[in-house]
Write a protein that holds these residues in place. Structure first.
Motif, PDB file in Angstrom:
ATOM      1  N   VAL A   1       0.855  -1.189   0.000  1.00 14.10           N
ATOM      2  CA  VAL A   1       0.000   0.000   0.000  1.00 14.10           C
ATOM      3  C   VAL A   1       0.889   1.236   0.000  1.00 14.10           C
ATOM      4  CG1 VAL A   1      -1.683   1.348   1.320  1.00 14.10           C
ATOM      5  CG2 VAL A   1      -1.881  -1.139   1.230  1.00 14.10           C
TER       6      VAL A   1
ATOM      7  N   GLY B   1       0.710   5.010   1.023  1.00 16.50           N
ATOM      8  CA  GLY B   1      -0.118   5.969   1.742  1.00 16.50           C
ATOM      9  C   GLY B   1       0.677   7.175   2.147  1.00 16.50           C
TER      10      GLY B   1
ATOM     11  N   VAL C   1      -4.766   6.410   1.915  1.00 19.26           N
ATOM     12  CA  VAL C   1      -4.381   5.431   0.903  1.00 19.26           C
ATOM     13  C   VAL C   1      -4.397   6.102  -0.469  1.00 19.26           C
ATOM     14  CG1 VAL C   1      -4.969   3.248  -0.210  1.00 19.26           C
ATOM     15  CG2 VAL C   1      -5.283   3.525   2.274  1.00 19.26           C
ATOM     16  N   GLU C   2      -3.244   6.097  -1.130  1.00 19.98           N
ATOM     17  CA  GLU C   2      -3.130   6.671  -2.471  1.00 19.98           C
ATOM     18  C   GLU C   2      -3.167   5.589  -3.542  1.00 19.98           C
ATOM     19  OE1 GLU C   2      -0.518  10.659  -2.075  1.00 19.98           O
ATOM     20  OE2 GLU C   2       0.607   8.810  -1.832  1.00 19.98           O
TER      21      GLU C   2
ATOM     22  N   ALA D   1      -2.773   1.061  -4.103  1.00 19.69           N
ATOM     23  CA  ALA D   1      -2.708  -0.257  -3.481  1.00 19.69           C
ATOM     24  C   ALA D   1      -2.671  -1.307  -4.577  1.00 19.69           C
ATOM     25  CB  ALA D   1      -3.904  -0.478  -2.554  1.00 19.69           C
TER      26      ALA D   1
ATOM     27  N   LEU E   1      -9.564  -2.599   0.862  1.00 19.61           N
ATOM     28  CA  LEU E   1      -8.909  -1.312   1.105  1.00 19.61           C
ATOM     29  C   LEU E   1      -8.847  -0.543  -0.202  1.00 19.61           C
ATOM     30  CD1 LEU E   1      -7.503   0.275   3.411  1.00 19.61           C
ATOM     31  CD2 LEU E   1      -5.336  -0.601   2.535  1.00 19.61           C
ATOM     32  N   GLN E   2      -9.383   0.672  -0.228  1.00 21.67           N
ATOM     33  CA  GLN E   2      -9.519   1.435  -1.460  1.00 21.67           C
ATOM     34  C   GLN E   2      -8.800   2.776  -1.363  1.00 21.67           C
ATOM     35  OE1 GLN E   2     -11.245  -0.008  -4.052  1.00 21.67           O
ATOM     36  NE2 GLN E   2     -11.610  -1.788  -2.730  1.00 21.67           N
ATOM     37  N   GLN E   3      -8.613   3.414  -2.524  1.00 24.04           N
ATOM     38  CA  GLN E   3      -8.094   4.781  -2.536  1.00 24.04           C
ATOM     39  C   GLN E   3      -8.983   5.681  -1.691  1.00 24.04           C
ATOM     40  OE1 GLN E   3      -7.675   6.311  -6.521  1.00 24.04           O
ATOM     41  NE2 GLN E   3      -5.506   5.828  -6.592  1.00 24.04           N
TER      42      GLN E   3
ATOM     43  N   ASP F   1      -9.331   5.793   1.406  1.00 23.80           N
ATOM     44  CA  ASP F   1      -9.569   5.283   2.752  1.00 23.80           C
ATOM     45  C   ASP F   1      -8.496   5.822   3.689  1.00 23.80           C
ATOM     46  OD1 ASP F   1     -11.722   3.867   1.839  1.00 23.80           O
ATOM     47  OD2 ASP F   1     -10.749   1.893   1.913  1.00 23.80           O
TER      48      ASP F   1
ATOM     49  N   ILE G   1      -6.294   5.006   7.028  1.00 23.40           N
ATOM     50  CA  ILE G   1      -5.826   4.035   8.029  1.00 23.40           C
ATOM     51  C   ILE G   1      -5.566   4.781   9.335  1.00 23.40           C
ATOM     52  CG2 ILE G   1      -4.038   2.368   8.627  1.00 23.40           C
ATOM     53  CD1 ILE G   1      -3.520   2.050   5.598  1.00 23.40           C
TER      54      ILE G   1
ATOM     55  N   ASN H   1       3.138   7.106   8.523  1.00 21.74           N
ATOM     56  CA  ASN H   1       3.823   5.955   7.947  1.00 21.74           C
ATOM     57  C   ASN H   1       4.880   5.397   8.887  1.00 21.74           C
ATOM     58  OD1 ASN H   1       2.946   5.183   5.205  1.00 21.74           O
ATOM     59  ND2 ASN H   1       3.347   7.318   4.700  1.00 21.74           N
TER      60      ASN H   1
ATOM     61  N   VAL I   1      -9.810   1.132   9.524  1.00 25.35           N
ATOM     62  CA  VAL I   1      -9.884   2.017   8.371  1.00 25.35           C
ATOM     63  C   VAL I   1     -11.191   2.807   8.392  1.00 25.35           C
ATOM     64  CG1 VAL I   1      -9.949   2.097   5.838  1.00 25.35           C
ATOM     65  CG2 VAL I   1      -8.490   0.414   6.998  1.00 25.35           C
TER      66      VAL I   1
END
Length: 409
Positions: free
Chosen positions: A296, A298, A325-326, A328, A337-339, A341, A343, A354, A373
């Motif tokens: 991922v 992010g 999330v950019e 994945a 898990l999608q753009q 989203d 975390i 990070n 998420v």
């Protein structure tokens, strides 16, 4: 007449010249032009140019000199040597551990020193140089091109006081009105860094007079890169360091090492000590390098406005902080898990950056972790389980280390 091997101007051997390690003045910001043109960029000349800040480096004041004096002799120069005895790749390093019983020291530096390139002569050995010019053959204990970390074992003939590495907690100044709605949770065992705190970069060149270079700036929580394969855990100091300082220590105002220096055109990125310490401890315990990934990409939400991949849904995540999330992998997308989203937790521990996520992933290589998420489509909270894998060579971080000779490593 000077003795054989002496500097004719000073009449004393380099190794006995001085017990003082002065800071050599550096022109700021070294030898860069006002504009750096990037040929890969499309559009007009102005769009393809990076502006180099003219006042990037702060003056080396009295307080800085006092801090540097306490640790300077642990700052070493490092160079790889070819079969003819000539230096090839050059950089800096620092003594991070020293055993007085065996007189063996552990030196951290950049893996670029040991990099073998097919178009260049082979590396025969690696040498470490102290401030007075004394040099020692070094043994490679670990070399990881993913994190660009090199660990050398050196048998010294004198006691060398090592530098202390401390893990940092990324923090933002609550007085900044743009950041009042979200705050990074500090780690109680970490040393806090806030925007505007002093960061000093140190380096040494492996040739006469083996001079110490010091660069002073401040800590910034800005994102250092939006490129997909570059290390997203990297932190930023606002000064510009010279090429020879790569692999040297970034220290705080207490003289503690907060990271290892690398190089960019408009700032100095440094790899946080959090990663260095956990990577090294993992290697000593397992004989393997610590390269956790959940596939991922992010970005920390507080600087996600620089994202080239997604439009940041600020209203959705108002009052929260986490990792946006950019990108994945397909496998991760299939697990939910999608753009866009956000975390906000991992294994029921709060995460906002990070670097915080890395620390948990490093403890769970080969296992699955539970991510908490906030879903982009409806703001609901969901748990998603992802495997923690080891990064494969084709997915290693890229390291854009520019040199005086051009090009990148």
């Amino acid at each position: 007449m000077a003795e054989p091997g002496c500097d004719p101007d000073l009449g004393v051997p380099p190794a006995k010249r001085s017990e003082v390690d002065p800071i050599v003045p550096t022109e700021h910001p070294w030898n860069l032009p006002a504009l750096f043109y990037v040929p890969q960029c499309s559009g007009s000349a102005d769009e393809g140019a990076v502006v180099i800040p003219r006042e990037a480096n702060l003056p080396i004041d009295t307080e800085t000199r006092m801090v540097v004096a306490q640790v300077s002799q642990a700052v070493v120069a490092v160079a790889s040597i070819d079969a003819d005895g000539d230096q090839m790749w050059k950089g800096s390093g620092f003594v991070a551990d020293f055993d007085e019983a065996s007189m063996i020291g552990t030196v951290f530096s950049s893996a670029k020193i040991a990099r073998r390139e097919p178009c260049f002569p082979g590396i025969e050995k690696i040498k470490v140089y102290l401030f007075d010019g004394t040099c020692y053959d070094a043994t490679v204990a670990a070399c990881d091109y993913h994190w660009n970390l090199l660990v050398l074992s050196v048998s010294f003939d004198r006691v060398v006081k090592p530098m202390k590495l401390v893990e940092i907690s990324e923090n933002r100044n609550s007085r900044d009105p743009q950041l009042e709605t979200c705050s990074i949770l500090p780690h109680s065992s970490h040393e806090n860094l806030y925007p505007g705190d002093t960061i000093i970069g140190l380096g040494r060149w492996p040739e006469e007079p083996f001079a110490l270079r010091a660069h002073r700036g401040v800590y910034s929580t800005d994102r250092w890169t939006a490129f997909r394969k570059l290390c997203q855990e990297m932190q930023i100091a606002t000064f510009l360091n010279t090429y020879g300082a790569i692999g040297g220590p970034a220290i705080n105002r207490n003289g503690r090492v907060v990271g290892m220096l690398f190089q960019s055109l408009t700032c100095t990125p440094f790899l946080p000590s959090n990663i260095i310490l956990r990577w090294w401890e993992h290697f000593k315990n397992t004989g393997k390098y610590c390269r956790p990934t959940i596939r991922v990409l992010g970005v920390n939400l507080h600087n996600a406005q620089s994202s080239p991949w997604v439009k940041v849904p600020v209203s959705l995540h108002e009052g929260l902080d986490g990792i946006l999330v950019e990108l994945a992998s397909r496998a991760v997308l299939s697990l939910g898990l999608q753009q866009k989203d956000l975390i906000i937790g991992c294994n029921r521990r709060r995460v906002a950056t990070n670097l915080q996520l890395f620390e948990i992933l490093a403890e769970n290589i080969g296992k699955a972790v539970e991510l908490t998420v906030v879903k982009a489509e409806d703001g609901s909270t969901k748990s998603i389980h992802l495997p923690v894998e080891e990064a494969e060579e084709e997915n290693f971080h890229k390291w854009p280390i520019s040199s005086y000779y051009g090009g990148f490593f």
